[in-house]
Enzyme design. Sequence first.
Site, PDB file in Angstrom:
ATOM      1  N   SER A 297       0.855  -1.524  -0.133  1.00 28.25           N
ATOM      2  CA  SER A 297       0.268   0.123   0.083  1.00 28.25           C
ATOM      3  C   SER A 297       1.003   1.116   0.004  1.00 28.25           C
ATOM      4  O   SER A 297       1.689   1.153   0.330  1.00 28.25           O
ATOM      5  CB  SER A 297      -1.186   0.380   0.783  1.00 28.25           C
ATOM      6  OG  SER A 297      -1.571  -1.245   1.321  1.00 28.25           O
TER       7      SER A 297
HETATM    8  C1  LIG Z   1      -2.806  -4.774  -0.151  1.00 26.05           C
HETATM    9  S1  LIG Z   1      -2.967  -6.116  -0.265  1.00 26.05           S
HETATM   10  C2  LIG Z   1      -2.092  -5.908   1.560  1.00 26.05           C
HETATM   11  C3  LIG Z   1      -0.828  -5.208   2.124  1.00 26.05           C
HETATM   12  C4  LIG Z   1       0.087  -5.497   2.638  1.00 26.05           C
HETATM   13  N1  LIG Z   1      -0.404  -5.166   4.254  1.00 26.05           N
HETATM   14  C5  LIG Z   1       1.091  -5.187   2.684  1.00 26.05           C
HETATM   15  O1  LIG Z   1       1.657  -4.801   4.540  1.00 26.05           O
HETATM   16  O2  LIG Z   1       2.288  -5.213   1.716  1.00 26.05           O
HETATM   17  C6  LIG Z   1      -3.974  -6.926   0.421  1.00 26.05           C
HETATM   18  C7  LIG Z   1      -3.860  -8.091   0.381  1.00 26.05           C
HETATM   19  O3  LIG Z   1      -5.513  -8.646   1.096  1.00 26.05           O
HETATM   20  C8  LIG Z   1      -4.852 -10.483   0.459  1.00 26.05           C
HETATM   21  N2  LIG Z   1      -6.339 -11.079   0.801  1.00 26.05           N
HETATM   22  C9  LIG Z   1      -7.777 -10.839  -0.065  1.00 26.05           C
HETATM   23  N3  LIG Z   1      -8.549 -11.826   0.471  1.00 26.05           N
HETATM   24  C10 LIG Z   1      -8.489 -12.458   1.538  1.00 26.05           C
HETATM   25  C11 LIG Z   1      -8.651 -13.263   2.539  1.00 26.05           C
HETATM   26  N4  LIG Z   1      -9.815 -13.603   2.555  1.00 26.05           N
HETATM   27  N5  LIG Z   1      -8.134 -13.371   3.394  1.00 26.05           N
HETATM   28  C12 LIG Z   1      -6.832 -13.316   4.007  1.00 26.05           C
HETATM   29  N6  LIG Z   1      -5.916 -11.876   3.009  1.00 26.05           N
HETATM   30  C13 LIG Z   1      -6.279 -11.989   1.672  1.00 26.05           C
HETATM   31  C14 LIG Z   1      -4.605 -10.559  -0.765  1.00 26.05           C
HETATM   32  O4  LIG Z   1      -4.325 -11.287  -1.659  1.00 26.05           O
HETATM   33  C15 LIG Z   1      -3.646  -9.143  -0.193  1.00 26.05           C
HETATM   34  O5  LIG Z   1      -1.951  -9.947  -0.484  1.00 26.05           O
END
Ligand SMILES: C[S@@+](CC[C@H](N)C(=O)[O-])C[C@H]1O[C@@H](n2cnc3c(N)ncnc32)[C@H](O)[C@@H]1O
Length: 371
Positions: free
Chosen positions: A78
């Site tokens: 992000s």
């Molecule tokens: C915007 S990214 C997160 C950024 C992260 N916190 C970082 O520091 O890089 C969103 C993440 O949520 C994960 N995600 C999506 N749906 C999810 C779910 N149902 N449970 C867990 N993770 C999920 C995606 O695979 C993705 O890696």
Amino acid sequence: MPDWRERLAVPRAAFIPAVIWDYEPETDEFTRISRDSDPARWHGMVAADQPITTQLDDGQPDDGQPHDRTRVPSSSCSQPSLVADMLDALDVRPGHRVLEIGTGTGWNAALLCERVGGTGQVVSVEIDPVVADNARRALAASGQAPLVITADGAAGYPPGAPYDRVLATASVRAIARTWIEQSRPGGRILAPWGTDYGEDALTALEVHADGSASGSFGQRLAFMRMRGQRRGFLDPAADELDDAERSSTAREPLELFEMVDFSAASFTIGLRVPDCYLTVEDTDDAHRLIELHDIRSHSWARVTMVRGEHPWTVHQLGPRRLWDEADTAYSWWQDAGKPAPDQYELTIAADGAHSVRLPGRHWRLPLRPGS
Ligand SMILES: C[S@@+](CC[C@H](N)C(=O)[O-])C[C@H]1O[C@@H](n2cnc3c(N)ncnc32)[C@H](O)[C@@H]1O
């Protein structure tokens, strides 16, 4: 407020994969940027206050064949200043137990570890196994030791409960009951929350002893949706369009702009019109298409705005008249005194029911199975 670099104790470069994706608006394509073959561009992107796309299409490789499928970001790191704002809003303290949903690169988990210190605990849940493994490697190399779980974050992680803080870094339409159940009373849940209609709002909830949670909506955000809560759109074929009901709207240009603008009416329209995904596309300098999609009932509407012409044509298809519903919700917003997103309160009852409140008005938000 200090610069975001001073607010984030762990630099992000060590968490960013060697291959990242740069979106080119002119072509509507993603360009592959490699740290090895284009280090200047890779380092420039990593140093900027911008989100970085680290995975497309849930990791499915591009087959290299011509196709009209739009590639969709499915994991990212992000925007740093937003990460700093969210960590501040989460109010993480030394010793806290924190649950993060969406490990992504692991950078935010490292920042959380740094804030909770040696007496705290961070659990981070990532649904994508490849993304989770990369994060584990980067975290181990950085010397931080959160527990990274590969699972659907909708279930939370009961063995680590009770949590003082829960942070979703993918956006949601429904706050999982598990996150409330696994929080201690007085705990805080922070999530980008939004309806299908518009953009998300940074939403902070306090967990209460009766198993409910309540809070309010803050700044506007654009996050990728949690898997399981993604939105979808319809693309009617020409013969379906022939069958669509045609009418026109007498709404003025300013009203149309308010209907798609988060800070104006769009947040309220989303609260009033369930399961309605808004897309806005400028096809050229003179044409803007406002489309509404409900993939469940296969209902669809389009307003074709043409510069210099008015009123505009409306097409509506399927069992719902989505444009009429949005138009009615827009009138409601006007009559209610044009409430801004931060005037609403969101409550999640112990049974998971979501409701919103304005002074003197209160209604329940329908949730779909799987929300
Ligand atoms: C915007 S990214 C997160 C950024 C992260 N916190 C970082 O520091 O890089 C969103 C993440 O949520 C994960 N995600 C999506 N749906 C999810 C779910 N149902 N449970 C867990 N993770 C999920 C995606 O695979 C993705 O890696």
